[in-house]
Design an enzyme around this catalytic site. Structure first.
Site, mmCIF file in Angstrom:
data_model
loop_
_atom_site.group_PDB
_atom_site.id
_atom_site.type_symbol
_atom_site.label_atom_id
_atom_site.label_comp_id
_atom_site.label_asym_id
_atom_site.label_seq_id
_atom_site.Cartn_x
_atom_site.Cartn_y
_atom_site.Cartn_z
ATOM 1 N N TYR A 29 0.791 -1.338 -0.180
ATOM 2 C CA TYR A 29 0.093 0.087 -0.021
ATOM 3 C C TYR A 29 0.753 1.291 -0.048
ATOM 4 C CZ TYR A 29 -3.269 3.444 1.749
ATOM 5 O OH TYR A 29 -4.251 4.591 1.938
ATOM 6 N N GLU A 51 -11.945 5.459 5.470
ATOM 7 C CA GLU A 51 -11.182 6.324 6.609
ATOM 8 C C GLU A 51 -12.246 6.630 7.687
ATOM 9 O OE1 GLU A 51 -8.178 6.917 7.166
ATOM 10 O OE2 GLU A 51 -7.305 6.864 5.350
ATOM 11 N N TRP A 59 -5.464 1.125 10.434
ATOM 12 C CA TRP A 59 -5.719 1.289 8.868
ATOM 13 C C TRP A 59 -5.458 -0.236 8.409
ATOM 14 C CZ3 TRP A 59 -8.429 3.108 5.304
ATOM 15 C CH2 TRP A 59 -8.116 2.967 3.809
#
Length: 211
Positions: A29, A51, A59
């Site tokens: 990522y 988010e 995350w």
């Protein structure tokens, strides 16, 4: 590298932001997506929603469930999500592949409807979001780990948060919006020394801002 520098050296010998080298998922990522400028409305909507789901979680948890989220929320096509009703909410609350939080699920559906309104008024979600890009002179002259950690939100993320909330969006607080801005390249928060920083900056310079 020491964590105080905000860098880590991977098995490939490349220096990364320290979080980006902590797991293979993060490395993929970090290297290929985080900070790269985005102008696609569907991807921007997805990032805002994810988010929001991340609030109170890591995350990494969301990243590992992202494909499940995409399947559950019609690929984050906000025109489709806007048509979700009570049965869809119950379906999603029973989906173990996502974060089963009623408030966040209902927020995603609400935000999809607000996104349709915003696009009708502003032309695109991308055009709206990129208006909040900070001026270069307001950015840190040198983005080191200490500076980044002291910057969980900015004047621009606060302004974006207020603008969205005024339009009826939810789960779009200023810290959440700064994480969003980092993720979609509205800012380049790869720290100095990270091998991605210069490449991302070149992409941002070549990127045509949506109008």
């Amino acid at each position: 590298m020491a964590d105080t520098e905000g860098l880590t050296v991977g098995e490939d010998g490349k220096k990364r932001c320290v979080w980006g080298g902590s797991t293979p998922d993060y490395a993929i990522y970090h290297d290929g997506e985080w900070g790269r400028p985005v102008d696609d409305d569907t991807r921007l909507f997805e990032k805002i929603c994810l988010e929001g789901f991340q609030s109170g979680l890591s995350w990494l948890t969301i990243l590992r469930k992202r494909e499940n989220f995409r399947s559950a929320f019609a690929g984050f096509d906000f025109r489709k999500v806007a048509r979700f009703g009570d049965k869809d909410v119950e379906r999603l609350l029973g989906d173990a592949g996502i974060v089963r939080h009623r408030g966040k699920i209902e927020s995603t559906i609400n935000n999809a409807r607000r996104a349709i309104e915003l696009v009708a008024e502003e032309g695109s979600l991308a055009a709206f979001v990129w208006r909040f890009e900070p001026a270069p002179e307001t950015r840190p002259k040198r983005l080191d780990w200490e500076t980044l950690r002291a910057m969980p939100k900015t004047a621009e993320s606060l302004a974006l948060s207020k603008a969205l909330k005024k339009r009826g969006w939810s789960f779009v607080g200023p810290t959440t919006m700064y994480a969003f801005m980092q993720g979609v390249g509205v800012v380049n928060d790869h720290v100095e020394g990270c091998f991605c920083r210069a490449a991302v900056e070149r992409q941002r310079k070549a990127f045509k801002r949506p109008a």
